[in-house]
Design a protein around this motif. Structure first.
Motif, mmCIF file in Angstrom:
data_model
loop_
_atom_site.group_PDB
_atom_site.id
_atom_site.type_symbol
_atom_site.label_atom_id
_atom_site.label_comp_id
_atom_site.label_asym_id
_atom_site.label_seq_id
_atom_site.Cartn_x
_atom_site.Cartn_y
_atom_site.Cartn_z
ATOM 1 N N PRO A 99 74.369 -11.424 101.724
ATOM 2 C CA PRO A 99 74.328 -10.407 100.662
ATOM 3 C C PRO A 99 73.329 -10.724 99.554
ATOM 4 C CG PRO A 99 76.595 -10.923 101.250
ATOM 5 C CD PRO A 99 75.724 -11.927 101.961
ATOM 6 N N GLU A 100 73.208 -12.002 99.185
ATOM 7 C CA GLU A 100 72.313 -12.357 98.086
ATOM 8 C C GLU A 100 70.846 -12.170 98.452
ATOM 9 O OE1 GLU A 100 73.114 -16.244 96.639
ATOM 10 O OE2 GLU A 100 75.173 -15.772 95.989
ATOM 11 N N ALA A 101 70.528 -12.230 99.733
ATOM 12 C CA ALA A 101 69.134 -12.108 100.171
ATOM 13 C C ALA A 101 68.796 -10.718 100.674
ATOM 14 C CB ALA A 101 68.844 -13.135 101.271
ATOM 15 N N GLU A 102 69.773 -9.814 100.683
ATOM 16 C CA GLU A 102 69.573 -8.546 101.366
ATOM 17 C C GLU A 102 68.450 -7.710 100.749
ATOM 18 O OE1 GLU A 102 70.397 -5.694 104.405
ATOM 19 O OE2 GLU A 102 70.668 -7.862 104.168
ATOM 20 N N GLN A 103 68.347 -7.660 99.426
ATOM 21 C CA GLN A 103 67.308 -6.827 98.813
ATOM 22 C C GLN A 103 65.913 -7.392 99.067
ATOM 23 O OE1 GLN A 103 68.100 -5.676 94.771
ATOM 24 N NE2 GLN A 103 70.131 -4.866 95.273
ATOM 25 N N LEU A 104 65.783 -8.715 99.118
ATOM 26 C CA LEU A 104 64.510 -9.314 99.513
ATOM 27 C C LEU A 104 64.168 -8.908 100.943
ATOM 28 C CD1 LEU A 104 62.100 -11.288 99.396
ATOM 29 C CD2 LEU A 104 63.711 -13.113 100.015
ATOM 30 N N ARG A 105 65.138 -9.011 101.838
ATOM 31 C CA ARG A 105 64.898 -8.639 103.238
ATOM 32 C C ARG A 105 64.540 -7.168 103.369
ATOM 33 N NH1 ARG A 105 69.918 -11.899 106.218
ATOM 34 N NH2 ARG A 105 69.249 -14.004 105.624
ATOM 35 N N GLU A 106 65.145 -6.336 102.533
ATOM 36 C CA GLU A 106 64.836 -4.909 102.574
ATOM 37 C C GLU A 106 63.373 -4.656 102.214
ATOM 38 O OE1 GLU A 106 69.287 -3.243 101.304
ATOM 39 O OE2 GLU A 106 67.639 -3.267 99.855
ATOM 40 N N ALA A 107 62.847 -5.418 101.257
ATOM 41 C CA ALA A 107 61.434 -5.254 100.886
ATOM 42 C C ALA A 107 60.521 -5.762 101.989
ATOM 43 C CB ALA A 107 61.146 -5.986 99.579
ATOM 44 N N ILE A 108 60.838 -6.929 102.546
ATOM 45 C CA ILE A 108 59.995 -7.535 103.575
ATOM 46 C C ILE A 108 59.982 -6.697 104.845
ATOM 47 C CG2 ILE A 108 59.765 -9.544 105.099
ATOM 48 C CD1 ILE A 108 58.790 -10.072 102.297
ATOM 49 N N THR A 109 61.108 -6.034 105.148
ATOM 50 C CA THR A 109 61.186 -5.257 106.391
ATOM 51 C C THR A 109 61.018 -3.762 106.124
ATOM 52 O OG1 THR A 109 63.614 -5.111 106.317
ATOM 53 C CG2 THR A 109 62.656 -6.998 107.462
ATOM 54 N N SER A 110 60.299 -3.417 105.085
ATOM 55 C CA SER A 110 59.980 -2.008 104.834
ATOM 56 C C SER A 110 59.143 -1.449 105.982
ATOM 57 C CB SER A 110 59.198 -1.866 103.534
ATOM 58 O OG SER A 110 59.986 -2.186 102.422
ATOM 59 N N GLY B 21 62.907 -13.986 92.879
ATOM 60 C CA GLY B 21 63.557 -12.715 92.611
ATOM 61 C C GLY B 21 62.633 -11.540 92.413
ATOM 62 N N THR B 22 61.327 -11.730 92.509
ATOM 63 C CA THR B 22 60.415 -10.619 92.244
ATOM 64 C C THR B 22 60.085 -9.803 93.491
ATOM 65 O OG1 THR B 22 58.391 -11.929 92.561
ATOM 66 C CG2 THR B 22 59.363 -11.917 90.357
ATOM 67 N N THR B 23 60.081 -10.427 94.663
ATOM 68 C CA THR B 23 59.646 -9.708 95.863
ATOM 69 C C THR B 23 60.599 -8.586 96.226
ATOM 70 O OG1 THR B 23 58.534 -11.683 96.696
ATOM 71 C CG2 THR B 23 58.987 -9.954 98.283
ATOM 72 N N LYS B 24 61.888 -8.731 95.924
ATOM 73 C CA LYS B 24 62.828 -7.641 96.222
ATOM 74 C C LYS B 24 62.453 -6.371 95.475
ATOM 75 C CE LYS B 24 66.258 -8.658 92.619
ATOM 76 N NZ LYS B 24 67.642 -9.083 92.357
ATOM 77 N N GLU B 25 61.703 -6.515 94.369
ATOM 78 C CA GLU B 25 61.272 -5.369 93.565
ATOM 79 C C GLU B 25 60.013 -4.720 94.114
ATOM 80 O OE1 GLU B 25 62.807 -7.638 89.490
ATOM 81 O OE2 GLU B 25 60.664 -7.304 89.864
ATOM 82 N N GLY B 26 59.425 -5.316 95.164
ATOM 83 C CA GLY B 26 58.210 -4.791 95.773
ATOM 84 C C GLY B 26 57.307 -5.923 96.197
#
Length: 807
Positions: free
Chosen positions: A13-24, A697-702
């Motif tokens: 769960p803590e890494a999910e938003q980063l993964r969402e950005a990387i796997t766009s 924490g910045t990559t999850k933002e884009g």
């Protein structure tokens, strides 16, 4: 990571938003974050879809003062597919027992896949495989396929398919006090029994966005007998598909989606276009096949092989994939710039900065038509740049540090420090060097392509107006006889003014001044390249006088460049700043990348200290080779010994926090010829910076477009050593042991070349088809003419014979 695949083998769960950005997944028209279709927005998941030019302005009141911001809008969420088993609540990670889970990303196809095997509260075990892509073949198309297999049960399921227009901009924590609502509902609609559609508009910019979704269910290749129920609100529409499933028998659900906006060409309005197009789409397999073919063509032009470095190989391909998802041939048909954080999140509000300087070199030598279109983004905003210069009391064109919809300055005047919780003044709009970056980008594009038509119709006007701006902002000091530029900020960003001074900006930032001198020298060359009638017309149109040209020539010889202790001073007065206790701060904080925030939280002024966020004066050695800089400094009347680069790089390296990912790229580039091993270490950090979120924490933002493109440029320019001198493509490989087996294609002035490093040999081959010669290529003093279908083999100084893969 292996081959073309990145795989996460468990849910975190803590890494999910980063993964969402990387796997766009994206196609250069729109991009969608890699969020699981069955999850809603919340603290763990953040669905986001963004398109070029999709901006909206809103006002927030702080302390009674209106603060205006323009954001790249999070568009309606087209992803939702939810599974209900026998009337139970929709399956989510949080309400089932996860037995097996994989989240993988096919880099070659920008295809995100999830495999979820779960047990629900009734003991039913089900596997769900999801595949999703945004089509590179058709700019408005996206598709999802679910394969659902009940393992120990049979029964009835419901699949909820929806389009959700209730999205807001919230992923960046430091922006959450700002207004994040950008969408107003217009209408939901259906197009026959299988298609739902939704139309919304942005609240201020009045951009209409429409999406349509066609959802079908299958048992094998046979359509399933499906009951459908419809539910809709102003800003949300869903269908519920009910059908039976059998134990051990896979069933499929296909959701084909179309996305249009009112910025699109050749439509009457976006809702009708979305509905019409989605009805014509093929099934998932057919759409995927077309998508595959489009990506195959791109990889033929853009792939880079680095066989001796397997992890670096996968990361390079990941970066290629992301760059092409933001900047593709689809992009070329739209009024698009290069958002610094791609189309994968909301950091920097989706604005266009100088990061494009790091993006274009890779595209110039592969897909120059994309660079051409992206440069037109700047030309279309030339009127606003002229107005901004005039308002500031200058001539020419002054482009904004942050650009969005119309080219006005979008930089915030206040910025939240997350360490102190305070809103501090932000003077970064004084980074006038963005004008130099635009000039540089146009010139390097022309060198790579020989596109005289672009220079004639667009580039020359841009470049001359930028040169005029620098001549206007500079002033001649009668005592020194040198031109000076005051009141600006350099790329460093930590230094906004002098300590204890209320006056914003700095005097004689070396990077800015040297770029201005180079521009003043280059601008007259632009006129010389044009047909005489066109040059005369442009001079009349812009009222460029002989006296103005002479001023530029004088600036190119008499610009001020400060020095201290045998190195280039970052700006005038830098030598008098205080040294920082670096060891002490690293002991206390470990991560000192944002030292400015640390100091301000302690009540101290970052302007007092010798420190940099990122490469500043060092940028000069990144953008120009030794021969160019020697000539440039010599023309200015300054000594340029070969050791100046090493001394300056080492001096600032000790005082740079690398608070920007671009800094790792720049330092890797400048160290390639000074300290190759250290260069390669920085290169590996740059390669990892997004996938491992090195900034915490910045990559999850884009994603960071500059660092992804920059790593690709580093390989071709700093390590393989490609450069263009006149009409000669030169190659000077470094780190040849690591480069052994490197292969990639380039387009140099319209001709496709294949470059390969094999042991101690460099092999350059020219494609006969479309050959536009003559072409000259060289290693050192060995310069040869390359013929259609011909090959040149050069010896590499320092190469290791016979070590190439397969030799």
């Amino acid at each position: 990571m292996e081959g073309f695949t990145l795989t996460y083998d468990h849910f975190d769960p803590e890494a999910e938003q980063l993964r969402e950005a990387i796997t766009s997944t994206g196609n250069g028209y729109f991009c969608t974050r890699g969020t699981a279709e069955w999850e809603d927005f919340g603290e763990i998941h953040y669905p986001g879809t963004y398109t070029h030019g999709g901006y909206n302005r809103e006002t927030t009141i702080f302390d009674g003062h209106p603060v205006l911001n323009e954001d790249l809008v999070n568009l309606p969420n087209w992803l939702p597919l939810k599974l209900r088993v026998e009337g139970e609540p929709a399956v989510r990670f949080g309400n089932v027992e996860v037995l097996d889970y994989r989240h993988s990303y096919d880099v070659r196809l920008a295809l995100v896949e999830r495999y979820l095997r779960f047990r629900d509260e009734a003991g039913r075990v089900t596997s769900l495989r999801s595949r999703r892509f945004v089509s590179m073949a058709h700019s408005h198309q996206a598709a999802i396929e679910w394969t659902l297999t009940p393992e120990n049960w049979s029964g009835r399921v419901e699949v909820v398919t929806a389009l959700d227009g209730r999205m807001t901009n919230q992923i960046v924590a430091r922006y959450r006090e700002l207004e994040g609502r950008h969408l107003d509902p217009v209408s939901p609609r259906t197009f026959g029994p299988e298609v739902i559609a939704l139309k919304v508009k942005t609240r201020q910019s009045d951009i209409y966005i429409a999406q349509a979704a066609r959802t079908r269910a299958f048992h094998g290749d046979r359509p399933a007998e499906t009951e459908r129920r419809l539910h809709q609100m102003q800003d949300y529409i869903q269908q519920v598909l009910s059908f039976d499933v059998e134990e051990g028998r896979p069933s499929r659900v296909e959701k084909l989606v179309s996305v249009f906006t009112s910025h699109d060409n050749a439509i009457t309005e976006p809702l009708a276009a979305a509905g019409r197009h989605v009805l014509r789409y093929p099934d998932f397999a057919g759409a995927l096949d077309e998508h595959d073919s489009a990506w195959t063509e791109l990889w033929d032009s853009c792939d880079v092989r680095l066989p001796r470095e397997p992890r670096a190989q996968v990361l390079l391909r990941l970066h290629i994939s992301h760059v092409l998802q933001v900047c593709s041939r689809h992009t070329a048909r739209h009024d698009a710039g290069v958002p610094a954080r791609g189309l994968n999140g909301e950091a920097y509000r989706g604005h266009v900065f100088w990061d494009e300087m790091y993006v274009y070199p890779f595209l110039n030598l592969r897909l120059p038509e994309i660079t051409r279109s992206l440069l037109l983004y700047r030309h279309r905003r030339l009127t606003e740049a002229r107005a901004a210069a005039a308002e500031a009391g200058h001539r020419g064109a002054m482009f904004p540090w942050q650009s969005g919809s119309d080219g006005t300055e979008e930089t915030q005047r206040v910025h939240l420090n997350p360490l102190s919780g305070q809103w501090d003044p932000d003077l970064s709009h004084r980074q006038r060097h963005v004008n130099a970056a635009i000039f540089y980008n146009v010139w390097r594009y022309f060198q790579a392509t020989d596109d005289l038509e672009f220079l004639r119709d667009y580039g020359a006007e841009l470049m001359l107006e930028i040169a005029r701006f620098w001549a206007s902002i500079a002033h001649l000091d009668p005592e020194t006889g040198r031109y000076e530029i005051h009141g600006v900020m350099g790329p460093d960003e930590f230094h906004e003014r002098y300590p204890d001074s209320e006056e914003p900006g700095l005097r004689n930032n070396a990077y800015t001044n040297v770029m201005a001198a180079w521009i003043a020298h280059t601008a007259p060359k632009v006129l010389d390249l044009l047909p005489s009638s066109r040059a005369a017309m442009i001079r009349r149109h812009l009222q460029v006088t002989d006296e103005e040209l002479e001023t530029w020539r004088h600036m190119s010889r008499r610009m001020c460049v400060p020095f201290h202790d045998g190195v280039i001073s970052q700006f005038e007065g830098y030598a008098g700043l205080e040294e920082l206790d670096w060891a002490g701060y690293r002991d206390r904080y470990r991560n000192v990348q944002r030292m400015d925030r640390i100091l301000r939280a302690e009540g101290r002024d970052p302007n007092r200290y010798k420190m940099s966020k990122q490469a500043d004066a060092v940028m000069l050695f990144f953008l120009f080779d030794e021969e160019e800089l020697s000539e440039l400094f010599g023309r200015l009347g300054y000594d340029y010994d070969r050791d100046l680069a090493r001394r300056t790089i080492e001096y600032y390296d000790e005082r740079t926090t690398h608070g920007s990912t671009l800094s790792f790229v720049t330092y890797a580039g400048v160290l390639a010829g000074v300290d190759p091993e250290s260069s390669w270490e920085r290169y590996l950090v740059a390669l990892e910076s997004d996938v491992n979120d090195v900034q915490g924490g910045t990559t999850k933002e884009g994603i960071h477009m500059g660092v992804m493109s920059g790593t690709l440029d580093l390989l071709q320019r700093s390590y393989v050593g490609t450069s263009i001198t006149g009409d000669v493509l030169r190659v000077a490989p470094r780190l040849v042991d690591r480069l052994d087996g490197v292969t990639f294609c380039m387009r140099f002035r319209g001709t496709t070349l294949r470059l390969a490093v094999e042991g101690d040999k460099l092999i350059l081959s020219a494609q006969a088809e479309g050959f536009r010669g003559p072409l000259h290529v060289g290693v050192g003093d060995d310069v040869r003419e390359l013929t259609p279908g011909g090959t040149c083999v050069f010896a590499i100084p320092g190469g290791v014979p016979g070590t190439a893969s397969g030799r």
